[in-house]
Design a protein around this motif. Structure first.
Motif, PDB file in Angstrom:
ATOM      1  N   LYS A 173      15.529  96.775 -21.645  1.00  0.00           N
ATOM      2  CA  LYS A 173      16.630  97.641 -21.224  1.00  0.00           C
ATOM      3  C   LYS A 173      17.889  96.855 -20.875  1.00  0.00           C
ATOM      4  O   LYS A 173      18.918  97.443 -20.574  1.00  0.00           O
ATOM      5  CB  LYS A 173      16.198  98.496 -20.026  1.00  0.00           C
ATOM      6  CG  LYS A 173      15.158  99.545 -20.391  1.00  0.00           C
ATOM      7  CD  LYS A 173      14.877 100.437 -19.207  1.00  0.00           C
ATOM      8  CE  LYS A 173      14.114 101.671 -19.614  1.00  0.00           C
ATOM      9  NZ  LYS A 173      14.954 102.731 -20.107  1.00  0.00           N
ATOM     10  N   GLY A 174      17.806  95.521 -20.902  1.00  0.00           N
ATOM     11  CA  GLY A 174      18.955  94.697 -20.568  1.00  0.00           C
ATOM     12  C   GLY A 174      19.343  94.779 -19.101  1.00  0.00           C
ATOM     13  O   GLY A 174      20.514  94.689 -18.746  1.00  0.00           O
ATOM     14  N   ILE A 175      18.343  94.929 -18.239  1.00  0.00           N
ATOM     15  CA  ILE A 175      18.576  95.075 -16.795  1.00  0.00           C
ATOM     16  C   ILE A 175      18.151  93.792 -16.084  1.00  0.00           C
ATOM     17  O   ILE A 175      17.106  93.217 -16.390  1.00  0.00           O
ATOM     18  CB  ILE A 175      17.796  96.283 -16.239  1.00  0.00           C
ATOM     19  CG1 ILE A 175      18.315  97.577 -16.870  1.00  0.00           C
ATOM     20  CG2 ILE A 175      17.877  96.339 -14.723  1.00  0.00           C
ATOM     21  CD1 ILE A 175      17.500  98.805 -16.537  1.00  0.00           C
ATOM     22  N   LYS A 176      18.960  93.369 -15.146  1.00  0.00           N
ATOM     23  CA  LYS A 176      18.681  92.155 -14.366  1.00  0.00           C
ATOM     24  C   LYS A 176      17.775  92.481 -13.175  1.00  0.00           C
ATOM     25  O   LYS A 176      17.830  93.570 -12.604  1.00  0.00           O
ATOM     26  CB  LYS A 176      19.982  91.548 -13.828  1.00  0.00           C
ATOM     27  CG  LYS A 176      20.985  91.188 -14.891  1.00  0.00           C
ATOM     28  CD  LYS A 176      20.620  89.896 -15.521  1.00  0.00           C
ATOM     29  CE  LYS A 176      21.688  89.483 -16.531  1.00  0.00           C
ATOM     30  NZ  LYS A 176      21.243  88.461 -17.414  1.00  0.00           N
ATOM     31  N   GLN A 177      16.966  91.499 -12.810  1.00  0.00           N
ATOM     32  CA  GLN A 177      16.085  91.660 -11.651  1.00  0.00           C
ATOM     33  C   GLN A 177      16.886  91.876 -10.377  1.00  0.00           C
ATOM     34  O   GLN A 177      16.450  92.606  -9.486  1.00  0.00           O
ATOM     35  CB  GLN A 177      15.171  90.442 -11.506  1.00  0.00           C
ATOM     36  CG  GLN A 177      14.153  90.323 -12.621  1.00  0.00           C
ATOM     37  CD  GLN A 177      13.299  89.082 -12.500  1.00  0.00           C
ATOM     38  OE1 GLN A 177      13.127  88.528 -11.413  1.00  0.00           O
ATOM     39  NE2 GLN A 177      12.760  88.623 -13.611  1.00  0.00           N
ATOM     40  N   THR A 178      18.061  91.263 -10.282  1.00  0.00           N
ATOM     41  CA  THR A 178      18.897  91.436  -9.084  1.00  0.00           C
ATOM     42  C   THR A 178      19.332  92.894  -8.931  1.00  0.00           C
ATOM     43  O   THR A 178      19.356  93.422  -7.821  1.00  0.00           O
ATOM     44  CB  THR A 178      20.141  90.529  -9.134  1.00  0.00           C
ATOM     45  OG1 THR A 178      20.788  90.687 -10.389  1.00  0.00           O
ATOM     46  CG2 THR A 178      19.770  89.078  -8.941  1.00  0.00           C
ATOM     47  N   TRP A 179      19.639  93.561 -10.050  1.00  0.00           N
ATOM     48  CA  TRP A 179      20.036  94.969 -10.021  1.00  0.00           C
ATOM     49  C   TRP A 179      18.876  95.827  -9.533  1.00  0.00           C
ATOM     50  O   TRP A 179      19.038  96.693  -8.673  1.00  0.00           O
ATOM     51  CB  TRP A 179      20.491  95.416 -11.412  1.00  0.00           C
ATOM     52  CG  TRP A 179      20.897  96.858 -11.478  1.00  0.00           C
ATOM     53  CD1 TRP A 179      22.124  97.381 -11.207  1.00  0.00           C
ATOM     54  CD2 TRP A 179      20.063  97.969 -11.847  1.00  0.00           C
ATOM     55  NE1 TRP A 179      22.112  98.746 -11.374  1.00  0.00           N
ATOM     56  CE2 TRP A 179      20.856  99.136 -11.771  1.00  0.00           C
ATOM     57  CE3 TRP A 179      18.732  98.091 -12.232  1.00  0.00           C
ATOM     58  CZ2 TRP A 179      20.356 100.397 -12.064  1.00  0.00           C
ATOM     59  CZ3 TRP A 179      18.233  99.348 -12.516  1.00  0.00           C
ATOM     60  CH2 TRP A 179      19.048 100.487 -12.437  1.00  0.00           C
ATOM     61  N   LEU A 180      17.680  95.559 -10.085  1.00  0.00           N
ATOM     62  CA  LEU A 180      16.501  96.320  -9.679  1.00  0.00           C
ATOM     63  C   LEU A 180      16.200  96.087  -8.201  1.00  0.00           C
ATOM     64  O   LEU A 180      15.879  97.033  -7.475  1.00  0.00           O
ATOM     65  CB  LEU A 180      15.293  95.948 -10.543  1.00  0.00           C
ATOM     66  CG  LEU A 180      13.995  96.684 -10.221  1.00  0.00           C
ATOM     67  CD1 LEU A 180      14.160  98.192 -10.370  1.00  0.00           C
ATOM     68  CD2 LEU A 180      12.862  96.181 -11.104  1.00  0.00           C
ATOM     69  N   ALA A 181      16.325  94.859  -7.749  1.00  0.00           N
ATOM     70  CA  ALA A 181      16.076  94.545  -6.337  1.00  0.00           C
ATOM     71  C   ALA A 181      17.020  95.341  -5.445  1.00  0.00           C
ATOM     72  O   ALA A 181      16.599  95.898  -4.422  1.00  0.00           O
ATOM     73  CB  ALA A 181      16.256  93.042  -6.097  1.00  0.00           C
ATOM     74  N   GLU A 182      18.280  95.429  -5.837  1.00  0.00           N
ATOM     75  CA  GLU A 182      19.258  96.185  -5.053  1.00  0.00           C
ATOM     76  C   GLU A 182      18.892  97.664  -5.008  1.00  0.00           C
ATOM     77  O   GLU A 182      18.934  98.296  -3.949  1.00  0.00           O
ATOM     78  CB  GLU A 182      20.647  96.001  -5.682  1.00  0.00           C
ATOM     79  CG  GLU A 182      21.763  96.603  -4.883  1.00  0.00           C
ATOM     80  CD  GLU A 182      23.116  96.331  -5.509  1.00  0.00           C
ATOM     81  OE1 GLU A 182      23.843  97.315  -5.759  1.00  0.00           O
ATOM     82  OE2 GLU A 182      23.426  95.156  -5.761  1.00  0.00           O
ATOM     83  N   LYS A 183      18.516  98.243  -6.161  1.00  0.00           N
ATOM     84  CA  LYS A 183      18.149  99.661  -6.222  1.00  0.00           C
ATOM     85  C   LYS A 183      16.892  99.956  -5.399  1.00  0.00           C
ATOM     86  O   LYS A 183      16.769 101.024  -4.815  1.00  0.00           O
ATOM     87  CB  LYS A 183      17.920 100.094  -7.676  1.00  0.00           C
ATOM     88  CG  LYS A 183      19.171 100.103  -8.518  1.00  0.00           C
ATOM     89  CD  LYS A 183      20.077 101.213  -8.085  1.00  0.00           C
ATOM     90  CE  LYS A 183      21.283 101.314  -8.983  1.00  0.00           C
ATOM     91  NZ  LYS A 183      22.226 102.321  -8.546  1.00  0.00           N
ATOM     92  N   LEU A 184      15.952  99.008  -5.389  1.00  0.00           N
ATOM     93  CA  LEU A 184      14.702  99.189  -4.644  1.00  0.00           C
ATOM     94  C   LEU A 184      14.870  98.920  -3.154  1.00  0.00           C
ATOM     95  O   LEU A 184      14.017  99.311  -2.354  1.00  0.00           O
ATOM     96  CB  LEU A 184      13.627  98.232  -5.170  1.00  0.00           C
ATOM     97  CG  LEU A 184      12.891  98.605  -6.433  1.00  0.00           C
ATOM     98  CD1 LEU A 184      12.009  97.452  -6.878  1.00  0.00           C
ATOM     99  CD2 LEU A 184      12.073  99.859  -6.252  1.00  0.00           C
ATOM    100  N   GLY A 185      15.928  98.201  -2.797  1.00  0.00           N
ATOM    101  CA  GLY A 185      16.088  97.794  -1.407  1.00  0.00           C
ATOM    102  C   GLY A 185      15.131  96.673  -1.039  1.00  0.00           C
ATOM    103  O   GLY A 185      14.690  96.556   0.103  1.00  0.00           O
ATOM    104  N   LYS A 186      14.799  95.854  -2.033  1.00  0.00           N
ATOM    105  CA  LYS A 186      13.901  94.715  -1.821  1.00  0.00           C
ATOM    106  C   LYS A 186      14.646  93.436  -2.185  1.00  0.00           C
ATOM    107  O   LYS A 186      15.662  93.456  -2.865  1.00  0.00           O
ATOM    108  CB  LYS A 186      12.647  94.848  -2.680  1.00  0.00           C
ATOM    109  CG  LYS A 186      11.810  96.061  -2.325  1.00  0.00           C
ATOM    110  CD  LYS A 186      10.399  95.916  -2.807  1.00  0.00           C
ATOM    111  CE  LYS A 186       9.537  97.096  -2.412  1.00  0.00           C
ATOM    112  NZ  LYS A 186       9.198  97.141  -1.011  1.00  0.00           N
ATOM    113  N   SER A 187      14.104  92.310  -1.754  1.00  0.00           N
ATOM    114  CA  SER A 187      14.742  91.034  -2.050  1.00  0.00           C
ATOM    115  C   SER A 187      14.544  90.679  -3.522  1.00  0.00           C
ATOM    116  O   SER A 187      13.593  91.128  -4.175  1.00  0.00           O
ATOM    117  CB  SER A 187      14.161  89.925  -1.176  1.00  0.00           C
ATOM    118  OG  SER A 187      12.829  89.636  -1.569  1.00  0.00           O
ATOM    119  N   TYR A 188      15.451  89.838  -4.017  1.00  0.00           N
ATOM    120  CA  TYR A 188      15.303  89.338  -5.385  1.00  0.00           C
ATOM    121  C   TYR A 188      13.972  88.608  -5.526  1.00  0.00           C
ATOM    122  O   TYR A 188      13.287  88.758  -6.532  1.00  0.00           O
ATOM    123  CB  TYR A 188      16.462  88.391  -5.748  1.00  0.00           C
ATOM    124  CG  TYR A 188      16.182  87.626  -7.022  1.00  0.00           C
ATOM    125  CD1 TYR A 188      16.361  88.233  -8.257  1.00  0.00           C
ATOM    126  CD2 TYR A 188      15.699  86.323  -6.982  1.00  0.00           C
ATOM    127  CE1 TYR A 188      16.073  87.557  -9.428  1.00  0.00           C
ATOM    128  CE2 TYR A 188      15.409  85.641  -8.147  1.00  0.00           C
ATOM    129  CZ  TYR A 188      15.601  86.256  -9.366  1.00  0.00           C
ATOM    130  OH  TYR A 188      15.309  85.589 -10.528  1.00  0.00           O
TER     131      TYR A 188
END
Length: 66
Positions: A11-26
């Motif tokens: 999907k071309g999504i970065k782990q940092t973006w997912l971490a932010e959306k989840l409210g979890k650390s990178y």
């Protein structure tokens, strides 16, 4: 085992973006993506919702190895 890393790459999504959306650390999301730690079912469902995919796409079935 999970397919979080593969799905993020597709999907071309970065782990940092997912971490932010989840409210979890990178570091936590990276541990999930590298299969060093498995997310709780609730977290896996949240990841699937954020990525707009079926939760089944995040899970590697053990049956495929039989």
């Amino acid at each position: 085992m999970n397919r979080i890393k593969e799905v993020l790459e597709q999907k071309g999504i970065k782990q940092t973006w997912l971490a932010e959306k989840l409210g979890k650390s990178y570091n936590m999301v990276n541990a999930y993506a590298q299969n060093r730690q498995q997310p709780r079912l609730e977290t896996l469902m949240e990841i699937a919702n954020i990525l707009d995919i079926d939760i089944k796409e995040l899970i590697i079935s053990n049956k495929e190895n039989n």
